[in-house]
Design a protein around this motif. Structure first.
Motif, PDB file in Angstrom:
ATOM      1  N   GLY A 141      67.443 -82.660  89.921  1.00 24.77           N
ATOM      2  CA  GLY A 141      66.216 -81.885  89.783  1.00 24.77           C
ATOM      3  C   GLY A 141      65.250 -82.500  88.791  1.00 24.77           C
ATOM      4  N   ALA A 142      65.777 -82.970  87.661  1.00 19.72           N
ATOM      5  CA  ALA A 142      64.910 -83.581  86.657  1.00 19.72           C
ATOM      6  C   ALA A 142      64.288 -84.874  87.172  1.00 19.72           C
ATOM      7  CB  ALA A 142      65.712 -83.848  85.379  1.00 19.72           C
ATOM      8  N   SER A 184      80.059 -77.092  76.970  1.00 21.81           N
ATOM      9  CA  SER A 184      78.985 -77.386  76.015  1.00 21.81           C
ATOM     10  C   SER A 184      78.508 -78.824  76.168  1.00 21.81           C
ATOM     11  CB  SER A 184      79.470 -77.138  74.589  1.00 21.81           C
ATOM     12  OG  SER A 184      79.808 -75.787  74.394  1.00 21.81           O
ATOM     13  N   ALA A 185      79.449 -79.741  76.391  1.00 18.91           N
ATOM     14  CA  ALA A 185      79.066 -81.136  76.618  1.00 18.91           C
ATOM     15  C   ALA A 185      78.220 -81.265  77.880  1.00 18.91           C
ATOM     16  CB  ALA A 185      80.314 -82.012  76.719  1.00 18.91           C
ATOM     17  N   GLY A 186      78.556 -80.469  78.900  1.00 17.75           N
ATOM     18  CA  GLY A 186      77.762 -80.480  80.123  1.00 17.75           C
ATOM     19  C   GLY A 186      76.344 -79.995  79.877  1.00 17.75           C
ATOM     20  N   PHE A 187      76.202 -78.920  79.102  1.00 19.05           N
ATOM     21  CA  PHE A 187      74.865 -78.426  78.775  1.00 19.05           C
ATOM     22  C   PHE A 187      74.091 -79.456  77.956  1.00 19.05           C
ATOM     23  CE2 PHE A 187      76.521 -74.086  79.697  1.00 19.05           C
ATOM     24  CZ  PHE A 187      75.500 -73.687  80.541  1.00 19.05           C
ATOM     25  N   ALA A 188      74.775 -80.129  77.038  1.00 16.16           N
ATOM     26  CA  ALA A 188      74.113 -81.161  76.239  1.00 16.16           C
ATOM     27  C   ALA A 188      73.644 -82.316  77.122  1.00 16.16           C
ATOM     28  CB  ALA A 188      75.073 -81.669  75.159  1.00 16.16           C
ATOM     29  N   ALA A 189      74.464 -82.681  78.111  1.00 17.57           N
ATOM     30  CA  ALA A 189      74.063 -83.748  79.034  1.00 17.57           C
ATOM     31  C   ALA A 189      72.841 -83.334  79.850  1.00 17.57           C
ATOM     32  CB  ALA A 189      75.235 -84.100  79.954  1.00 17.57           C
ATOM     33  N   CYS A 190      72.792 -82.064  80.268  1.00 21.60           N
ATOM     34  CA  CYS A 190      71.624 -81.571  81.006  1.00 21.60           C
ATOM     35  C   CYS A 190      70.371 -81.629  80.137  1.00 21.60           C
ATOM     36  CB  CYS A 190      71.864 -80.134  81.484  1.00 21.60           C
ATOM     37  SG  CYS A 190      73.112 -79.990  82.790  1.00 21.60           S
ATOM     38  N   ALA A 191      70.512 -81.245  78.862  1.00 16.31           N
ATOM     39  CA  ALA A 191      69.373 -81.301  77.949  1.00 16.31           C
ATOM     40  C   ALA A 191      68.909 -82.746  77.763  1.00 16.31           C
ATOM     41  CB  ALA A 191      69.749 -80.691  76.602  1.00 16.31           C
ATOM     42  N   ALA A 192      69.843 -83.674  77.692  1.00 18.20           N
ATOM     43  CA  ALA A 192      69.488 -85.090  77.563  1.00 18.20           C
ATOM     44  C   ALA A 192      68.751 -85.580  78.811  1.00 18.20           C
ATOM     45  CB  ALA A 192      70.734 -85.919  77.311  1.00 18.20           C
ATOM     46  N   GLU A 193      69.205 -85.163  79.974  1.00 19.68           N
ATOM     47  CA  GLU A 193      68.531 -85.542  81.216  1.00 19.68           C
ATOM     48  C   GLU A 193      67.113 -84.996  81.260  1.00 19.68           C
ATOM     49  OE1 GLU A 193      72.251 -85.860  84.372  1.00 19.68           O
ATOM     50  OE2 GLU A 193      71.302 -83.924  84.013  1.00 19.68           O
ATOM     51  N   TYR A 194      66.943 -83.752  80.816  1.00 19.57           N
ATOM     52  CA  TYR A 194      65.607 -83.158  80.801  1.00 19.57           C
ATOM     53  C   TYR A 194      64.691 -83.951  79.865  1.00 19.57           C
ATOM     54  CZ  TYR A 194      61.849 -79.793  80.256  1.00 19.57           C
ATOM     55  OH  TYR A 194      60.625 -79.192  80.228  1.00 19.57           O
ATOM     56  N   ALA A 195      65.207 -84.297  78.693  1.00 19.48           N
ATOM     57  CA  ALA A 195      64.399 -85.071  77.745  1.00 19.48           C
ATOM     58  C   ALA A 195      64.072 -86.446  78.302  1.00 19.48           C
ATOM     59  CB  ALA A 195      65.146 -85.199  76.421  1.00 19.48           C
ATOM     60  N   LEU A 196      65.008 -87.054  79.019  1.00 19.35           N
ATOM     61  CA  LEU A 196      64.800 -88.401  79.556  1.00 19.35           C
ATOM     62  C   LEU A 196      63.728 -88.422  80.641  1.00 19.35           C
ATOM     63  CD1 LEU A 196      65.699 -91.383  79.798  1.00 19.35           C
ATOM     64  CD2 LEU A 196      67.417 -90.602  81.452  1.00 19.35           C
ATOM     65  N   PHE A 197      63.774 -87.433  81.548  1.00 17.92           N
ATOM     66  CA  PHE A 197      62.872 -87.454  82.708  1.00 17.92           C
ATOM     67  C   PHE A 197      61.581 -86.691  82.480  1.00 17.92           C
ATOM     68  CE2 PHE A 197      66.998 -88.275  84.789  1.00 17.92           C
ATOM     69  CZ  PHE A 197      66.674 -89.425  85.490  1.00 17.92           C
ATOM     70  N   ALA A 198      61.594 -85.690  81.600  1.00 20.92           N
ATOM     71  CA  ALA A 198      60.410 -84.858  81.441  1.00 20.92           C
ATOM     72  C   ALA A 198      59.486 -85.349  80.338  1.00 20.92           C
ATOM     73  CB  ALA A 198      60.822 -83.419  81.146  1.00 20.92           C
ATOM     74  N   LEU A 199      60.001 -86.101  79.411  1.00 17.57           N
ATOM     75  CA  LEU A 199      59.166 -86.525  78.285  1.00 17.57           C
ATOM     76  C   LEU A 199      58.684 -87.965  78.476  1.00 17.57           C
ATOM     77  CD1 LEU A 199      61.247 -85.006  75.342  1.00 17.57           C
ATOM     78  CD2 LEU A 199      59.325 -84.012  76.592  1.00 17.57           C
TER      79      LEU A 199
END
Length: 199
Positions: A141-142, A184-199
């Protein structure tokens, strides 16, 4: 003498859901040609039906005679695959994915808790598979710039379902901490993906 008949809840759900679909077909005969309208119709019909089916499953002493876990899961997966394909033929891909998870999620949970094939799935595989699937869905999605809220909800559902299955099958505080760390690691990975693709 009165007797509880919780299976009637399923009949009520089927009648209400079927009546809604019949009304849509009668009032909007061309809705089948519009993938987005078809998605909305499926989502509403399922949202009406599943609470009644869930009530019947919870209140019945043995719901498997009326709702056999494996055939029900197979049917829901076929329906979810059809819904997901609507995202490739004109409907919103993120909405199609969310509705597909809505269609298949509750039957999968029912299968795992009522002796279906998913019940034999190894807890570690369920936890790892749910985490990988959640991170992959959010990353898709990201990367495509889709609505992050929809993909985030789907990813969170997959992560939490994997964790819930693991803690249900493996008792103890250590198992809960292990599942919490993986999720929690999965949520952290999702947050990293969002930062990578959205920023």
């Amino acid at each position: 003498m009165t007797r509880r008949v919780p299976e009637l809840a399923l009949v009520v759900g089927l009648v209400l859901s079927g009546s809604f679909v019949a009304a849509v077909v009668a009032l909007e005969p061309g809705f089948l040609a519009d993938p987005a309208s078809l998605l909305v119709t499926v989502a509403i019909a399922v949202a009406v039906l599943y609470p009644f089916a869930g009530f019947a499953a919870v209140r019945m002493d043995d719901p498997t005679w009326l709702l056999p876990p494996d055939p029900l899961l197979a049917l829901s997966l076929v329906a979810a695959a059809g819904v997901a394909l609507l995202g490739a033929v004109g409907a919103s891909a993120s909405v199609a994915l969310a509705v597909a998870v809505l269609v298949a999620g509750p039957p999968a949970a029912y299968n795992a808790s009522h002796g279906g094939r998913l019940r034999s799935l190894r807890p570690a595989r369920a936890l790892g598979g749910g985490t990988v699937a959640g991170v992959a869905v959010f990353g898709l999605g990201a990367a495509t710039g889709a609505n992050p809220l929809v993909y985030g909800l789907v990813a969170a559902a997959l992560l939490l379902l994997g964790g819930a299955y693991y803690t249900d099958r493996v008792p103890g505080r250590r198992a809960e901490r292990r599942a919490g760390a993986v999720v929690s690691a999965g949520f952290a990975a999702c947050a990293a993906e969002y930062a990578l693709f959205a920023l």
